[in-house]
Structures are given as C-alpha cells and as structure tokens.
Write an enzyme that holds these catalytic residues in place. Structure first.
Site, PDB file in Angstrom:
ATOM      1  N   THR A  44      44.985  35.318  34.685  1.00  0.00           N
ATOM      2  CA  THR A  44      45.035  33.889  34.912  1.00  0.00           C
ATOM      3  C   THR A  44      43.857  33.233  34.210  1.00  0.00           C
ATOM      4  O   THR A  44      42.773  33.806  34.141  1.00  0.00           O
ATOM      5  CB  THR A  44      45.047  33.559  36.429  1.00  0.00           C
ATOM      6  OG1 THR A  44      45.163  32.142  36.596  1.00  0.00           O
ATOM      7  CG2 THR A  44      43.809  34.052  37.131  1.00  0.00           C
ATOM      8  N   HIS A  96      42.571  47.578  46.831  1.00  0.00           N
ATOM      9  CA  HIS A  96      41.730  48.765  46.907  1.00  0.00           C
ATOM     10  C   HIS A  96      42.494  49.978  47.444  1.00  0.00           C
ATOM     11  O   HIS A  96      42.038  51.108  47.322  1.00  0.00           O
ATOM     12  CB  HIS A  96      40.501  48.494  47.778  1.00  0.00           C
ATOM     13  CG  HIS A  96      39.283  49.231  47.340  1.00  0.00           C
ATOM     14  ND1 HIS A  96      39.211  50.594  47.240  1.00  0.00           N
ATOM     15  CD2 HIS A  96      38.075  48.768  46.949  1.00  0.00           C
ATOM     16  CE1 HIS A  96      38.011  50.954  46.831  1.00  0.00           C
ATOM     17  NE2 HIS A  96      37.307  49.865  46.636  1.00  0.00           N
TER      18      HIS A  96
END
Length: 125
Positions: A44, A96
């Site tokens: 982005t 994660h």
C-alpha cells in the site's frame, strides 16, 4: 484491491501492464469478485496522499502488508557530515502465526537495499 497473481514470475513490464489493466477495469467498474479475492500480500502506498508514517492493517487471510510512505528530504549523518537525503519510512504488518519476526525484519532490510540501489533489483531479478 485486485489481486495480481504470480507477480514473482513477472517482469516489471508485465506487472506494469497488469496494473494498468486493473486500473482500467476499476474505472469501468468491471472488476470481478474473483479478481478481488485470494491475495496473500499487499503493498500500500499512503505516501501518494502525503502520509509520512502509518501502521497498515492486515486483511485476512493475507499474511502481510507493506506500507510505503511519502519521500521527504531529511538531514542525516553520512561519514560524519550532516547532509540532506530523501528518506521514506516503510512499515510491515504481518501475521506472526505464519511469518517469523526474524524473517520479516530480513525482508524489510532487503526492501531497503533494493530501494536504495534499484539497479540491483533489475540485475538480480
């Protein structure tokens, strides 16, 4: 956002062409649902709107998003001297559960190296 599939197997020219096709489809409102699903990683660019720093938010099931921000001249120290250099912050958010922190940091270091020396990207790609 539309998903550019198999970008890792494309040349820069092919990626640029595919993005242009998505832009045209978006303008014509002809993007399909399939073209909007199944992404794994997003880039982005809030910098085009003036953002200096932000924390990009993951859109599950994607595992990572790289936020690129505005390039702005800043004072930095080079060889003991204060000089003005163009600087840009990048931010990586990742799941994660899927991505190890060490690997994420190594990825960011690699992005930094390639942004600072784009010839390397063309030669190694």
């Amino acid at each position: 956002m539309p998903v550019l599939r198999d970008a890792d197997k494309m040349s820069f020219a092919q990626i640029e062409k595919a993005i242009a096709q998505f832009v045209e489809k978006a303008r014509n409102r002809t993007l399909t649902l399939e073209e909007l699903q199944g992404g794994t990683f997003t880039i982005t660019n809030g910098g085009v709107f003036g953002s200096l720093l932000s924390t990009p938010i993951l859109n599950p099931p994607q595992v990572g998003i790289l936020g690129m921000h505005r390039i702005q001249e800043r004072p930095v120290v080079v060889d003991g001297q204060i000089v003005i250099r163009p600087m840009m912050y990048v931010a990586l958010s990742y799941d994660h559960r899927v991505v190890d922190g060490r690997e994420a940091v190594l990825f960011l270091v690699r992005v930094k190296q390639l942004v600072e020396d784009p010839e390397r990207l063309l030669l190694e790609g």
